[in-house]
Write an enzyme that holds these catalytic residues in place. Structure first.
Site, PDB file in Angstrom:
ATOM      1  N   ARG A   1      -7.877  -3.918  -3.530  1.00  0.00           N
ATOM      2  CA  ARG A   1      -7.300  -2.782  -4.258  1.00  0.00           C
ATOM      3  C   ARG A   1      -8.208  -2.456  -5.447  1.00  0.00           C
ATOM      4  O   ARG A   1      -8.003  -2.956  -6.555  1.00  0.00           O
ATOM      5  CB  ARG A   1      -5.882  -3.120  -4.713  1.00  0.00           C
ATOM      6  CG  ARG A   1      -4.968  -3.508  -3.574  1.00  0.00           C
ATOM      7  CD  ARG A   1      -3.550  -3.819  -4.045  1.00  0.00           C
ATOM      8  NE  ARG A   1      -2.809  -4.464  -2.968  1.00  0.00           N
ATOM      9  CZ  ARG A   1      -2.292  -3.834  -1.916  1.00  0.00           C
ATOM     10  NH1 ARG A   1      -2.413  -2.523  -1.820  1.00  0.00           N
ATOM     11  NH2 ARG A   1      -1.651  -4.496  -0.979  1.00  0.00           N
TER      12      ARG A   1
ATOM     13  N   CYS B   1       0.827  -1.216   0.000  1.00  0.00           N
ATOM     14  CA  CYS B   1       0.000   0.000   0.000  1.00  0.00           C
ATOM     15  C   CYS B   1       0.861   1.267   0.000  1.00  0.00           C
ATOM     16  O   CYS B   1       0.529   2.254  -0.650  1.00  0.00           O
ATOM     17  CB  CYS B   1      -0.929   0.006   1.210  1.00  0.00           C
ATOM     18  SG  CYS B   1      -2.103  -1.365   1.229  1.00  0.00           S
TER      19      CYS B   1
END
Length: 218
Positions: free
Chosen positions: A131, A54
């Site tokens: 995601r 991330c």
């Protein structure tokens, strides 16, 4: 005995109006329907703050923010973390790498937005958003959706390429071939009548493979 009906989670689709919400972000409260008027929005989720993949992704959005600005697009991040975690992470990454996440990040602790946008996918995780990337046009319509699993980072070149392709298609009423990028030829709409087909076969202003497949430069 009648079997109970299975609960189906809502999953937004291409062409839907983007579900509206009001949420707390690192830049204050945002209501989607009132946000970024006359601009595109790239809404993207990440599983968790202070995690390695991330961090690389958010840094990618941050370092290429000027390219999104050029394409009249606002970035809007999200994860199921508190606003305090977001602020701490933004500060941590800035101090360690010099990269500043200068765009709003939604603190979705109640998972309201994640559920609205199908970002929670139980076979992947029930507590972390996958995601996801939603391309939302100035009319607040969803135009393109990307989903990635927790363990695979996104491709920033492809996100920008797809965004520019959508905008170019809208502007010129054309379609984009495989691997299209700015400067490449585009596909003109195929004929819809016999007379249009005859005209296409005589048209020397396009690169014609056949009447149904023709390209041109913009």
């Amino acid at each position: 005995m009648e079997q109970p009906q299975e609960t189906i989670n809502y999953m937004p689709r291409i062409g839907d109006q983007a579900p509206d919400f009001t949420a707390k972000t690192t830049k204050g409260d945002i209501t989607l329907s009132e946000y970024a008027q006359d601009k595109w929005i790239v809404l993207f989720s990440h599983p968790a703050d202070f995690t390695p993949v991330c961090t690389t992704e958010m840094s990618g959005f941050a370092t290429r923010k000027a390219e999104f600005d050029t394409l009249n697009t606002e970035l809007l991040g999200l994860s199921i973390d508190s606003i305090h975690a977001h602020l701490g992470w933004v500060n941590n990454v800035k101090n360690n790498t010099g990269v500043y996440f200068d765009f709003p990040i939604i603190a979705d602790l109640d998972m309201k937005v994640s559920k609205l946008y199908g970002m929670l996918q139980p076979n992947e995780s029930e507590t972390a958003a996958v995601r996801a990337v939603f391309f939302i046009d100035p009319k607040k319509k969803i135009r393109l959706i990307m989903y990635y699993p927790l363990n695979v980072g996104r491709n920033m070149d492809e996100i920008l390429r797809a965004l520019e392709a959508l905008q170019t298609s809208d502007k010129y009423s054309v379609a984009m071939p495989l691997d299209w990028k700015k400067g490449d030829k585009v596909i003109v709409p195929p004929p819809k009548t016999l007379s249009e087909m005859e005209d296409r076969l005589k048209d020397d202003t396009v690169e014609r493979v056949d009447f149904y497949l023709a390209k041109k430069s913009l």
